[in-house]
Design a protein around this motif. Structure first.
Motif, PDB file in Angstrom:
ATOM      1  N   UNK A 137       0.820  -1.220   0.000  1.00 13.78           N
ATOM      2  CA  UNK A 137       0.000   0.000   0.000  1.00 13.78           C
ATOM      3  C   UNK A 137       0.849   1.264   0.000  1.00 13.78           C
ATOM      4  N   UNK A 138       1.990   1.220   0.671  1.00 13.88           N
ATOM      5  CA  UNK A 138       2.800   2.427   0.838  1.00 13.88           C
ATOM      6  C   UNK A 138       4.071   2.431  -0.013  1.00 13.88           C
ATOM      7  N   UNK A 139       4.088   1.637  -1.070  1.00 18.92           N
ATOM      8  CA  UNK A 139       5.151   1.751  -2.066  1.00 18.92           C
ATOM      9  C   UNK A 139       6.449   1.050  -1.743  1.00 18.92           C
ATOM     10  N   UNK A 140       6.408  -0.034  -0.966  1.00 20.27           N
ATOM     11  CA  UNK A 140       7.631  -0.767  -0.642  1.00 20.27           C
ATOM     12  C   UNK A 140       7.723  -2.093  -1.401  1.00 20.27           C
ATOM     13  N   UNK A 141       7.024  -2.201  -2.539  1.00 22.37           N
ATOM     14  CA  UNK A 141       7.114  -3.442  -3.302  1.00 22.37           C
ATOM     15  C   UNK A 141       8.572  -3.702  -3.690  1.00 22.37           C
ATOM     16  N   UNK A 142       8.989  -4.941  -3.456  1.00 24.84           N
ATOM     17  CA  UNK A 142      10.368  -5.312  -3.742  1.00 24.84           C
ATOM     18  C   UNK A 142      11.330  -5.010  -2.621  1.00 24.84           C
ATOM     19  N   UNK A 143      10.896  -4.220  -1.650  1.00 19.87           N
ATOM     20  CA  UNK A 143      11.750  -3.875  -0.497  1.00 19.87           C
ATOM     21  C   UNK A 143      11.064  -4.242   0.814  1.00 19.87           C
ATOM     22  N   UNK A 144      10.183  -5.214   0.757  1.00 15.97           N
ATOM     23  CA  UNK A 144       9.410  -5.565   1.948  1.00 15.97           C
ATOM     24  C   UNK A 144      10.300  -5.953   3.123  1.00 15.97           C
ATOM     25  N   UNK A 145      11.469  -6.518   2.821  1.00 15.40           N
ATOM     26  CA  UNK A 145      12.329  -6.994   3.910  1.00 15.40           C
ATOM     27  C   UNK A 145      12.800  -5.851   4.816  1.00 15.40           C
ATOM     28  N   UNK A 146      12.886  -4.636   4.303  1.00 19.47           N
ATOM     29  CA  UNK A 146      13.403  -3.533   5.125  1.00 19.47           C
ATOM     30  C   UNK A 146      12.416  -3.096   6.201  1.00 19.47           C
ATOM     31  N   UNK A 147      11.155  -2.757   5.859  1.00 17.79           N
ATOM     32  CA  UNK A 147      10.219  -2.444   6.941  1.00 17.79           C
ATOM     33  C   UNK A 147       9.968  -3.621   7.872  1.00 17.79           C
ATOM     34  N   UNK A 148      10.023  -4.836   7.332  1.00 15.02           N
ATOM     35  CA  UNK A 148       9.802  -5.999   8.187  1.00 15.02           C
ATOM     36  C   UNK A 148      10.938  -6.152   9.198  1.00 15.02           C
ATOM     37  N   UNK A 149      12.153  -5.862   8.779  1.00 19.37           N
ATOM     38  CA  UNK A 149      13.275  -5.924   9.731  1.00 19.37           C
ATOM     39  C   UNK A 149      13.190  -4.779  10.743  1.00 19.37           C
ATOM     40  N   UNK A 150      12.619  -3.657  10.332  1.00 18.17           N
ATOM     41  CA  UNK A 150      12.391  -2.573  11.286  1.00 18.17           C
ATOM     42  C   UNK A 150      11.444  -3.031  12.391  1.00 18.17           C
ATOM     43  N   UNK A 151      10.400  -3.747  12.011  1.00 17.91           N
ATOM     44  CA  UNK A 151       9.469  -4.266  13.013  1.00 17.91           C
ATOM     45  C   UNK A 151      10.196  -5.222  13.957  1.00 17.91           C
ATOM     46  N   UNK A 152      11.079  -6.062  13.414  1.00 13.99           N
ATOM     47  CA  UNK A 152      11.844  -6.972  14.267  1.00 13.99           C
ATOM     48  C   UNK A 152      12.729  -6.210  15.240  1.00 13.99           C
ATOM     49  N   UNK A 153      13.314  -5.095  14.784  1.00 16.29           N
ATOM     50  CA  UNK A 153      14.115  -4.256  15.688  1.00 16.29           C
ATOM     51  C   UNK A 153      13.245  -3.683  16.803  1.00 16.29           C
ATOM     52  N   UNK A 154      12.021  -3.267  16.459  1.00 14.05           N
ATOM     53  CA  UNK A 154      11.112  -2.722  17.463  1.00 14.05           C
ATOM     54  C   UNK A 154      10.767  -3.788  18.502  1.00 14.05           C
ATOM     55  N   UNK A 155      10.499  -4.999  18.035  1.00 17.36           N
ATOM     56  CA  UNK A 155      10.179  -6.093  18.956  1.00 17.36           C
ATOM     57  C   UNK A 155      11.343  -6.345  19.908  1.00 17.36           C
ATOM     58  N   UNK A 156      12.566  -6.353  19.364  1.00 15.65           N
ATOM     59  CA  UNK A 156      13.728  -6.602  20.224  1.00 15.65           C
ATOM     60  C   UNK A 156      13.929  -5.466  21.227  1.00 15.65           C
ATOM     61  N   UNK A 157      13.757  -4.239  20.791  1.00 17.89           N
ATOM     62  CA  UNK A 157      13.885  -3.103  21.718  1.00 17.89           C
ATOM     63  C   UNK A 157      12.819  -3.169  22.805  1.00 17.89           C
ATOM     64  N   UNK A 158      11.605  -3.553  22.426  1.00 17.36           N
ATOM     65  CA  UNK A 158      10.532  -3.705  23.414  1.00 17.36           C
ATOM     66  C   UNK A 158      10.895  -4.773  24.438  1.00 17.36           C
ATOM     67  N   UNK A 159      11.455  -5.862  23.975  1.00 17.51           N
ATOM     68  CA  UNK A 159      11.853  -6.926  24.900  1.00 17.51           C
ATOM     69  C   UNK A 159      12.930  -6.455  25.871  1.00 17.51           C
ATOM     70  N   UNK A 160      13.855  -5.628  25.388  1.00 20.09           N
ATOM     71  CA  UNK A 160      14.894  -5.082  26.270  1.00 20.09           C
ATOM     72  C   UNK A 160      14.271  -4.236  27.373  1.00 20.09           C
TER      73      UNK A 160
END
Length: 713
Positions: A167-190
């Motif tokens: 929806x927001x124009x990240x076709x072909x680069x989905x791995x980058x926002x998805x890894x950002x979410x993983x970073x957020x999850x790890x920071x939340x766990x800390x």
């Protein structure tokens, strides 16, 4: 002067209050208390007396300037470590955010995400709930297997992120926002771990130090860059929330039905992310047993755990899953291999225990890490004389000793018992003691255990200053190693190359390095590494297939056929219904090259039916059909190839030839013009141009096959 006067007045008032409190306590009926008349009052008076003694001690220390100066300087120093550590606990997670610039997909991310309709929002919700993590039905049709890895919460999370990226124009680069979410999850766990440590009565400096160790632990690189590892991270989020909810309930002395409903909900959410999450209720039962030992609470927690575990086991259809020899070699050690059932049992037992010891080593001090600890990365233990048994003994002695001390100090240092439990309980499902795990060693599986390790270290640090400085040194090592390991994950090529430097006996690591060399066109070097992988374990069909593909590219056709013959004669490990199109398509192409058109067409049709996106496969099928006089079928096959690769001059040239043989000169001329437009210098195109213009030559049907990774699939 005014400040000193106020201070002296405060001390005087404090002394008067102390004397009045002591007189009140001294006036109590001690004789009656000794008879056990009022135990509650006795405890209350003792607590008040202890508090008064502590306050008197604090006032006396404040009167000694030298002593106070030393004390304050020490506290300032440790607080400085603590507050800087709290920043590290956030920035330590930030180290891992470097991966937001990485644009590669890694290893099983294809099966789990970008080639999985469930993870791309293309599957109805009810069907997602009936599939495993890899998109296979929990009740698979014949010929397919499921590993029972049911993690619908993670799959639905992937799907939501994938749709948002579209929806927001990240076709072909989905791995980058998805890894950002993983970073957020790890920071939340800390942050959650820091909160849990404070609820466990740890000083701020030690709690921050422990959270920093967790945030910067090197094995978390795999949980963030490798998106499949988010399952462990998010499962730990709910696990920590369950622990926090329990500690808050203890603090408020409120353990009602609402609390148990919350514990059960968080346990289920954790388990729907990763299987060890279902042990959260059992962990809380162990904590309750260790601290309060209120049997009705322990029994209720265990009952809820058993109920949830039984429901999950029923829903996925049991716990038995099929994993290959290369991934789980220990389970295949039997009396045929070792001569007797007792020797085979000994090998399995010692080897599994050594895996536990190696997990302990990775938990404390990970060094040369690996993306896959496949066969022979950790050789089997076959005798009681093996020196590696000392590592097993060291691990279990350390766990036992820590457990004994933690139980003795559970009132004064609750973090020790909490941390040890958070190491041991989530480890049980990955220990291979009750359930088969699909990997020899999985670094990302250690994620919840690192939370327990950090809690344990913080608990020791609160009791011994030397541990604080040792932990600070360990934190520096973690940060350095995390940066180094993060650089290895820049791309699959770098990852596979670096891991092969240290894990030169790991079958899958050597295979992966060979595949990268093959994709780069370094075929002789790739052949060398494929053969090294086979030298360790020869029964690998996928490796034999890759060698056959290289031999085809090099024109060594008979050697390539011998590799396929080996696969068809029983060496089929690694090939299955999900990837058998590979060998079918390439074997069919090879047979057409060797002149066996009918047999080649059969394999090509089977391979293309399973995976139709192979332009060179359709071209080879068209050539085989044309040679057998099936001109219309040949044209249909070439048209299928052009749907995939419309700018391929050889497909157009072959089509022109078939039209010419079919007495369709206008269509032949149009197809030839397309071929000339795309590549007039190609020998086959030039020859056919001359032949079709009446130069006296016969037109040719050309076969081609690209290097893997260079297109054509």
């Amino acid at each position: 002067m005014a400040g000193r006067f106020r201070k002296a007045t405060t001390v005087a008032k404090s002394k008067e209050e102390f004397l009045s409190h002591v007189n009140a306590i001294a006036g109590a009926d001690v004789g009656g208390l000794a008879k056990g008349v009022d135990k509650v009052l006795l405890r209350q008076r003792a607590a008040e007396l202890q508090q008064i003694c502590n306050e008197i001690s604090a006032v006396r220390e404040s009167q000694g300037k030298t002593t106070r100066s030393v004390h304050e300087s020490t506290e300032i120093c440790l607080s400085g470590v603590g507050y800087s550590s709290s920043k590290v606990s956030v920035d330590g997670a930030g180290i891992l955010c470097v991966c937001l610039t990485y644009r590669s997909w890694f290893v099983d991310e294809g099966f789990a995400i970008y080639r999985n309709p469930d993870a791309k929002g293309e599957t109805p919700l009810l069907q997602v709930l009936r599939n495993d993590f890899w998109g296979t039905s929990l009740n698979p049709p014949e010929g397919y297997i499921t590993h029972k890895s049911w993690r619908p919460l993670i799959t639905l999370m992937y799907a939501g992120e994938w749709l948002l990226c579209a929806r927001y124009g990240f076709e072909g680069l989905e791995m980058q926002p998805m890894r950002f979410v993983s970073c957020v999850v790890h920071s939340l766990n800390s942050a959650l771990l820091l909160w849990a440590m404070r609820l466990a009565s740890l000083p701020l400096s030690c709690a921050c130090l422990g959270a920093s160790l967790f945030a910067a632990h090197p094995i978390h690189v795999e949980n963030i860059v490798y998106l499949v590892g988010r399952a462990d991270a998010l499962s730990t989020t709910f696990y920590l929330l369950a622990l926090i909810a329990y500690l808050l309930a203890l603090k408020k002395q409120q353990m009602g039905l609402r609390s148990y409903a919350l514990f059960a909900m968080l346990n289920v959410l954790s388990g729907l992310c990763k299987e060890p999450g279902f042990t959260a209720l059992f962990y809380l039962a162990c904590v309750e047993l260790g601290f309060r030992c209120r049997w009705h609470h322990v029994s209720l927690l265990l009952l809820l755990f058993l109920l949830v575990a039984a429901l999950r086991t029923w829903y996925v259809g049991g716990t038995d899953a099929g994993f290959g020899y290369v991934d789980t070699p220990i389970r295949y050690q039997d009396e045929r291999t070792h001569g007797s059932s007792s020797q085979a049992w000994l090998v399995r037992s010692l080897s599994y225990l050594f895996q536990h010891a190696y997990y302990g080593k990775l938990l404390v001090l990970p060094w040369n890490q690996s993306w896959d600890y496949s066969f022979e990365s950790l050789p089997m233990l076959t005798t009681l004389k093996d020196l590696r048994l000392s590592l097993i003994l060291a691990l279990y002695l350390a766990v036992t000793a820590t457990g004994a001390v933690a139980l003795r100090l559970r009132g004064a240092a609750p973090a020790l018992l909490l941390g040890l439990g958070l190491i041991v309980v989530p480890f049980v499902p990955m220990s291979n003691l009750f359930f088969l795990v699909g990997t020899t060693i999985g670094e990302r599986l250690l994620y919840p255990l690192t939370a327990g390790w950090a809690l344990l270290v913080a608990g020791w640090a609160a009791r011994a200053r030397v541990v604080r400085w040792a932990a600070a040194g360990l934190l520096a090592i973690y940060i350095i190693n995390s940066n180094i390991r993060m650089s290895h994950w820049r791309s699959p090529a770098i990852l596979f190359m670096k891991d092969a430097e240290h894990w030169h006996k790991s079958v899958k690591v050597l295979h992966a390095k060979a595949s990268e060399l093959q994709a780069k066109g370094q075929l002789p070097e790739a052949l060398e590494y494929y053969q090294r992988s086979l030298d360790i374990f020869d029964d690998q069909a996928i490796t034999d297939y890759c060698i056959a593909r290289i031999l085809i590219n090099l024109g060594r056709l008979q050697e390539a056929y011998d590799r396929f013959d080996k696969i068809l004669n029983g060496h089929g490990i690694g090939l299955h219904d999900g990837n058998d199109f590979l060998w079918m398509t390439d074997l069919g192409y090879l047979l057409v090259r060797l002149g066996s058109d009918a047999q080649g067409a059969h394999y090509l049709q089977e391979g293309l039916r399973r995976m139709p996106y192979s332009s060179y496969g359709w071209n080879a099928l068209g050539v085989a059909q044309a040679r057998q006089g099936q001109l219309q079928e040949a044209l249909d096959s070439l048209n299928q190839g052009l749907q995939i690769e419309g700018e391929n001059p050889l497909l157009w040239s072959n089509m022109a030839t078939i039209y010419a043989y079919g007495q369709a000169p206008e269509q032949a001329l149009q197809a030839l013009n397309q071929a000339l437009r795309l590549n007039a210098a190609h020998p086959a195109v030039a020859r056919n141009a001359q032949a079709l213009s009446g130069a006296g030559q016969e037109p040719v049907l050309e076969l081609y096959i690209p290097y893997p990774g260079r297109g054509g699939r």
